[in-house]
Design a protein around this motif. Structure first.
Motif, PDB file in Angstrom:
ATOM      1  N   LEU A   1       5.999  16.077   4.666  1.00  0.00           N
ATOM      2  CA  LEU A   1       6.094  14.926   3.763  1.00  0.00           C
ATOM      3  C   LEU A   1       4.689  14.542   3.320  1.00  0.00           C
ATOM      4  N   ASP A   2       4.421  14.709   2.030  1.00  0.00           N
ATOM      5  CA  ASP A   2       3.118  14.350   1.466  1.00  0.00           C
ATOM      6  C   ASP A   2       3.298  13.108   0.617  1.00  0.00           C
ATOM      7  N   LEU A   3       2.981  11.955   1.181  1.00  0.00           N
ATOM      8  CA  LEU A   3       3.227  10.693   0.491  1.00  0.00           C
ATOM      9  C   LEU A   3       2.285  10.462  -0.678  1.00  0.00           C
ATOM     10  N   ALA A   4       1.236  11.257  -0.762  1.00  0.00           N
ATOM     11  CA  ALA A   4       0.338  11.154  -1.914  1.00  0.00           C
ATOM     12  C   ALA A   4       0.854  11.967  -3.094  1.00  0.00           C
ATOM     13  N   ASN A   5       1.862  12.794  -2.843  1.00  0.00           N
ATOM     14  CA  ASN A   5       2.348  13.688  -3.903  1.00  0.00           C
ATOM     15  C   ASN A   5       3.872  13.821  -3.861  1.00  0.00           C
ATOM     16  N   LEU A   6       4.557  12.697  -3.871  1.00  0.00           N
ATOM     17  CA  LEU A   6       6.005  12.743  -3.962  1.00  0.00           C
ATOM     18  C   LEU A   6       6.416  13.256  -5.338  1.00  0.00           C
TER      19      LEU A   6
ATOM     20  N   GLU B   1       6.818  14.138  10.336  1.00  0.00           N
ATOM     21  CA  GLU B   1       6.934  14.636   8.967  1.00  0.00           C
ATOM     22  C   GLU B   1       5.589  14.558   8.243  1.00  0.00           C
ATOM     23  N   VAL B   2       4.858  13.477   8.471  1.00  0.00           N
ATOM     24  CA  VAL B   2       3.564  13.290   7.796  1.00  0.00           C
ATOM     25  C   VAL B   2       2.502  14.211   8.394  1.00  0.00           C
ATOM     26  N   THR B   3       2.394  14.241   9.720  1.00  0.00           N
ATOM     27  CA  THR B   3       1.327  15.050  10.329  1.00  0.00           C
ATOM     28  C   THR B   3       1.553  16.543  10.142  1.00  0.00           C
ATOM     29  N   SER B   4       2.808  16.952  10.026  1.00  0.00           N
ATOM     30  CA  SER B   4       3.113  18.366   9.817  1.00  0.00           C
ATOM     31  C   SER B   4       2.884  18.799   8.375  1.00  0.00           C
ATOM     32  N   GLY B   5       2.781  17.836   7.480  1.00  0.00           N
ATOM     33  CA  GLY B   5       2.624  18.156   6.064  1.00  0.00           C
ATOM     34  C   GLY B   5       3.927  18.344   5.318  1.00  0.00           C
TER      35      GLY B   5
ATOM     36  N   PRO C   1       0.826  -1.209   0.000  1.00  0.00           N
ATOM     37  CA  PRO C   1       0.000   0.000   0.000  1.00  0.00           C
ATOM     38  C   PRO C   1       0.861   1.260   0.000  1.00  0.00           C
ATOM     39  N   ARG C   2       0.407   2.270  -0.704  1.00  0.00           N
ATOM     40  CA  ARG C   2       1.106   3.547  -0.669  1.00  0.00           C
ATOM     41  C   ARG C   2       0.816   4.245   0.655  1.00  0.00           C
ATOM     42  N   GLY C   3       1.834   4.881   1.224  1.00  0.00           N
ATOM     43  CA  GLY C   3       1.578   5.744   2.370  1.00  0.00           C
ATOM     44  C   GLY C   3       2.356   5.417   3.629  1.00  0.00           C
ATOM     45  N   TYR C   4       1.967   6.081   4.676  1.00  0.00           N
ATOM     46  CA  TYR C   4       2.655   6.070   5.963  1.00  0.00           C
ATOM     47  C   TYR C   4       2.828   4.664   6.537  1.00  0.00           C
ATOM     48  N   ALA C   5       1.763   3.847   6.486  1.00  0.00           N
ATOM     49  CA  ALA C   5       1.809   2.540   7.139  1.00  0.00           C
ATOM     50  C   ALA C   5       2.925   1.670   6.568  1.00  0.00           C
ATOM     51  N   THR C   6       3.119   1.715   5.270  1.00  0.00           N
ATOM     52  CA  THR C   6       4.170   0.902   4.656  1.00  0.00           C
ATOM     53  C   THR C   6       5.551   1.365   5.096  1.00  0.00           C
TER      54      THR C   6
END
Length: 208
Positions: free
Chosen positions: A111-116, A105-109, A38-43
Motif C-alpha cells: 500500500l503506497d499512500l503517496a500514490n493511490l 501493508e505500508v511497510t511491505s510496500g 494529513p495524507r498518509g498512514y497516521a490518519t
C-alpha cells in the motif's frame, strides 16, 4: 491535503448554480470550514483508533502509544510492538489486528499512500483491502486527506438526512437515491458532502 477554503467555496458556488436549493441553504448557514487531515498512514491509524469510541478515548490511546512505544506516525512502531504492548496502550484485540494489518501493508510496500490510484473507485478499492477500513472511512480519507473533489459518501446517515432536508423531501432518501440525486452535482460532490455535514450541525443536530 483536503479541499482548501478556496476550492470548497468555488465548488459550493458552482453547486448552487446547478442546484438552487443548495444556494438557498448556503445563504442560510454560510460556508463550511475546510476539513483537512494529513495524507498518509497516521490518519488511517487514527481512523481505526477512533472507531466506536470518543475522540478523547482515541487520543488517549495515541498518547500512550507515543509514550510507551515511539512515534505513532511511524508504522514500525506498531510492527515492533507486542500484543501485550498494544493492550497496555489501550488497543482492543480487534483494533490491534487492524493496526498491524495497516502497518504491514505500508511497510511491505503493498500500500503506497503517496500514490493511490487516480480513479476514485480504484483508490477506494485499494483502501478497503485494509482490515478495519470500510467504504465510508476510505471515502472520508480521500476527501479530507487527499482533497478529491468528487468523493460522495452517500452511505453516510447525515449526508442522507441533509440532502433530504435541503431538497425538501418528506422522508430521508436512501443511499441509492442520494447517489442518483448527486449525479447532477459532479464534479462538486465532495464540496456537497462537506456542506451537508455543516448544515447538519447548523440545524441543531450533532456534526460529523
Amino acid at each position: 491535503m483536503g479541499l482548501s477554503e478556496g476550492d470548497l467555496r468555488a465548488g459550493l458556488d458552482a453547486l448552487a448554480t446547478i442546484e438552487p436549493a443548495f444556494g438557498a441553504a448556503l445563504a442560510r448557514v454560510g460556508y463550511p470550514a475546510p476539513r483537512i487531515r494529513p495524507r498518509g498512514y497516521a490518519t488511517l491509524l487514527r481512523t481505526i483508533l477512533g472507531q466506536q469510541v470518543s475522540v478523547k478515548a482515541a487520543d488517549a490511546v495515541w498518547r500512550k502509544l507515543a509514550e510507551r512505544q515511539g512515534d505513532p506516525a511511524d508504522p514500525a512502531t506498531i510492527v515492533s510492538a507486542t500484543d501485550e504492548d498494544l493492550r497496555a496502550c489501550g488497543f482492543s484485540r480487534q483494533k490491534a489486528a487492524y493496526a498491524r494489518h495497516l502497518a504491514d501493508e505500508v511497510t511491505s510496500g503493498r500500500l503506497d499512500l503517496a500514490n493511490l490510484a487516480a480513479d476514485d473507485e480504484e483508490a477506494i478499492a485499494q483502501l478497503v483491502r485494509i482490515k478495519g477500513i470500510g467504504r465510508w472511512s476510505a471515502e472520508v480519507y480521500l476527501l479530507f486527506a487527499e482533497g478529491r473533489a468528487d468523493i460522495w459518501p452517500a452511505g453516510d446517515l447525515a449526508v442522507q438526512i441533509e440532502v433530504g432536508r435541503i431538497l425538501g423531501h418528506a422522508a430521508r432518501p436512501g443511499e441509492r437515491q442520494v447517489r442518483e440525486l448527486a449525479e447532477a452535482w459532479r464534479p462538486h460532490r465532495g464540496a456537497a458532502a462537506i456542506f451537508t455535514w455543516h448544515h447538519y450541525g447548523a440545524t441543531g443536530d450533532a456534526p460529523l
